[in-house]
Structure formats: structure tokens, C-alpha cells
Design an enzyme around this catalytic site. Structure first.
Site, mmCIF file in Angstrom:
data_model
loop_
_atom_site.group_PDB
_atom_site.id
_atom_site.type_symbol
_atom_site.label_atom_id
_atom_site.label_comp_id
_atom_site.label_asym_id
_atom_site.label_seq_id
_atom_site.Cartn_x
_atom_site.Cartn_y
_atom_site.Cartn_z
ATOM 1 N N ARG A 163 0.807 -1.119 -0.018
ATOM 2 C CA ARG A 163 0.030 0.022 -0.017
ATOM 3 C C ARG A 163 0.876 1.212 -0.052
ATOM 4 N NH1 ARG A 163 -3.203 -3.294 -0.602
ATOM 5 N NH2 ARG A 163 -5.354 -3.509 -0.040
ATOM 6 N N SER A 239 -10.545 -0.625 3.244
ATOM 7 C CA SER A 239 -9.895 -0.583 4.594
ATOM 8 C C SER A 239 -9.573 0.626 5.107
ATOM 9 C CB SER A 239 -8.583 -1.561 4.284
ATOM 10 O OG SER A 239 -9.050 -2.873 3.582
ATOM 11 N N GLU A 334 -5.073 3.987 6.152
ATOM 12 C CA GLU A 334 -4.889 3.762 4.732
ATOM 13 C C GLU A 334 -5.177 5.023 3.826
ATOM 14 O OE1 GLU A 334 -6.059 0.131 2.777
ATOM 15 O OE2 GLU A 334 -5.888 1.037 0.890
#
Ligand code: EPU
Length: 339
Positions: A163, A239, A334
Site C-alpha cells: 500500500r 480498508s 490507509e
């Protein structure tokens, strides 16, 4: 022709549906338009590129210029044994997956139904069900907003990680990604190693060894629809936390206290913990706090239940503190928080 709008409501442009306004807002539909905009950027107090708005949390009104990437274009070109898919930075990511899958191409079928645009995909190295965009990445074109020129990035220059990429680190805020080229494969094979995915295929009577790209995509869509809320019904950004990575020692210590904890061994000896499990095991799934909620089907997802950015930020901080208190693990969000 570039048109700078003023006082634009950003609610339709972020999947958390936060009703903030942008002082200035501009859509770009080509690299040339974007380059012509670069010379004017110093006129604004600040600026940022926005794609599908599925990985941002606007905490306040935005006093600068939002550059909304609408650069289109989808094409496929045979390249040696592979096919190179070229996708405009403003294209919807899932549309591109569907177009690839329709052509019988393997490569990005496991990344079906991820919200957002093509341009945003490499920034956070999107990933799901055992595949990350870095696995099929060839190169991208990006406009350097400071210099006003086009630069080409290969995978190495992108510095992909979980990520993460150079566009979230050293080069954050400096580039607008205009086109991404991916290596796709007609003669490829399905990647069905992720337990939930192989179970879904089995449920449909499909062999995991020879599932077609379309069958893989359909299975991924079914799983995602089951667990992840549709932002048009329940505003969210997927998420909300990254799965934390801990040392082997820390992992062993946690496993002793929490034998059911879900974790994955990484090649470097560290462990990635399923953050959804950590939150779920605190009994917080479905918890509602001042207009923000932890999703009932997936504890890693936060939903805006009307409380807006403040409720989401406060709740996120509370979750982070509770996870630290219980497990001694620090978790990171995130989506980017834009204040
Ligand atoms: N789990 C629980 N309770 C929960 C949620 C998860 O016990 O409430 C357990 C599950 O049972 C499973 C494990 O945790 O054993 C992992 O859950 P899941 O397969 O749903 O994946 P995840 O680790 O929570 C990551 C990505 C998702 C991606 C899935 C599938 C991150 C931050 N998230 O979630 O990506 O779709 O894997 O590959 O890495 C996103 O980034 O927005 C996103 C949705």
C-alpha cells in the site's frame, strides 16, 4: 479548455461523502491541459490531484485547487508473448479490469471492484486476493506539476511496497499520473491461492487451476460485495487501516496470548497481522460512535453514518488507541487525511 470553478461541493467526489467545498476546482482531460495548468499553480495557496476520491478523508474545507483527473483512454497492444494494456489516469479502475477480462487477459482480474481511478492505483499499490498492481506493472506517465513536463516511471522508480510507493513518500504531491501500462497475459493462469477465493470458486463448481479471467473476476466481485459496503449506499473508503507488520518475536508473543489471531508470514521473516481480526476480536465490529461505524461484515472498514470527518477521525483515533492498548501494536490509516 481549462475551466477553474470556485466553491465546489466535494461530496460527490469523495466516497466518504464528506460535504466539504473546494475553493477552486478544475477538471483535466489531457496531458496537454495539465501541462498548461502547471504554470498557473503558483497562483494558488496549495493544490492536490483527486481521482475517484476513494482513499481520502477531507477533514476541512479545501482552500486550494483540486485537480480532478479525467484523462481517458483504454487500449491493448500485443507485446512479445504478452499484451500491454494502456489506461488513462482518469479511467475508472474497475472498468479497465472488466475490459481486460472481456479480452480473456489474466493479470488484474483479482483486483476487480476496487474503487477509484487508474491514476490512483499505483500511488498506493492497490492489492487484493494475492495480487498487487506492482506484479503486472510496466510503466507510467506522470506530469511533474512543479516542472511542467512528462516523466516516465518504471517499477523500480515507483518503489512499490505494501500500500505504498514513491508517490506517497519522497514524491508526494508532486506528480499527476496520466497513463499506466500493465503487462497482461492471454496465456496466463489464475491466482487462486487466497483461501476465500478458492472457496468461492469451489462453491461455483469452478476448478481453481483453469478458471478464466472472467470467472476469477466474478468470484472476487461476489466476495467483495458480501464483505465491503457499496460507497453509494454506505459512504466508506475501503480498508481504513493498513494491516500492521510486526517482528517475528512480537508475533510469537501475540500468538501466545491470542492463538486465533490471523497473520501472514512475510518473506523477510516479519509478519503481517489481519487488522480486521484485531479490531473484531475486541468485540468492536458494528460499533457505532457519534455517526461513524465499524462495518458489520469487515472490521477494517469505517462508514460515515452522518458524523462526517470529525466523527470518523475521532473514532479512528479511539480504535488506534484501543488496538495499541490491547495488543501493543500501532496501526496506521490507509486513506490520506486532508486537513
Ligand atoms: N477478519 C476478521 N474480522 C474482520 C475482518 C477480517 O476476523 O472483521 C479476518 C478474516 O477472517 C481473515 C483476515 O482477517 O482471516 C483477513 O481478512 P480479509 O480477507 O477480509 O482481508 P483484509 O486483510 O482485512 C486486505 C486488504 C483489502 C483486500 C483484502 C483481500 C488491506 C488494508 N486491506 O484486507 O483491501 O480487499 O485484503 O485481499 O490490506 C482496501 O485496501 O481498501 C481493501 C479493501
Amino acid at each position: 479548455m481549462l475551466r477553474i470553478q470556485e466553491h465546489v461541493n466535494l461530496q460527490p467526489f469523495n466516497t466518504f461523502a464528506i460535504p466539504v467545498t473546494a475553493r477552486y476546482f478544475c477538471e483535466v482531460t489531457s496531458e496537454a491541459e495539465l501541462i498548461s495548468l502547471c504554470s498557473q499553480l503558483t497562483d494558488y495557496p496549495r493544490y492536490m490531484v483527486l481521482g475517484g476520491g476513494s482513499n481520502v478523508l477531507f477533514c476541512n474545507h479545501y482552500d486550494g485547487l483540486i485537480i480532478h483527473n479525467r484523462i481517458q483512454g483504454i487500449s491493448f497492444e500485443a507485446k512479445n508473448q504478452k499484451v500491454h494494456g494502456q489506461f488513462g489516469g482518469g479511467e475508472n479502475w474497475h472498468e479497465c479490469v472488466l475490459r481486460s477480462v472481456e479480452q480473456g487477459l489474466y493479470g488484474i482480474e483479482n483486483l476487480s471492484l476496487i474503487p477509484g481511478t487508474v491514476g490512483a492505483a499505483p500511488v498506493q499499490n492497490i492489492g487484493a486476493y494475492g495480487v498487487e498492481i506492482k506484479d503486472v506493472f510496466v510503466s507510467l506517465r506522470a506530469v511533474n506539476l512543479i516542472a511542467g513536463n512528462v516523466e516516465i516511471f518504471n517499477a523500480e522508480r515507483c518503489q512499490f511496497d505494501y500500500r505504498d510507493s514513491v508517490f506517497k513518500q519522497a514524491e508526494a504531491g508532486k506528480f499527476c499520473i496520466t497513463e499506466v501500462t500493465l503487462s497482461l497475459d492471454k496465456a496466463g493462469s489464475p491466482k487462486a491461492g487466497y483461501g476465500e477465493l478458492s472457496a468461492e470458486l469451489a462453491q461455483c463448481g469452478i476448478s481453481a487451476e483453469d478458471a478464466t479471467p472472467k470467472q476469477m473476476s466474478n468470484a472476487v466481485c461476489t466476495i467483495r460485495k458480501r464483505k465491503l459496503p457499496d460507497p453509494s449506499e454506505l459512504p466508506n473508503a475501503g480498508s481504513f487501516f493498513k494491516n500492521p507488520i510486526v517482528s517475528a518475536d512480537k508475533h510469537q508473543q501475540l500468538k501466545q496470548s491470542f492463538p486465533d489471531m490471523v497473520s501472514y508470514a512475510l518473506p523477510n521473516g516479519e509478519y503481517k497481522l489481519a487488522c480486521g481480526w484485531l479490531i473484531d476480536a475486541m468485540g468492536w465490529k458494528g460499533k457505532l460512535q457519534n455517526g461513524a461505524q465499524i462495518h458489520q461484515q469487515q472490521a477494517l472498514v469505517l462508514i460515515n453514518r452522518g458524523g462526517g470527518a470529525e466523527a470518523i477521525c475521532n473514532f479512528a483515533n479511539d480504535i488506534k488507541a484501543a488496538v495499541y492498548e490491547r495488543y501493543g501494536v500501532t496501526i496506521e490509516s490507509e486513506p490520506g487525511w486532508i486537513s
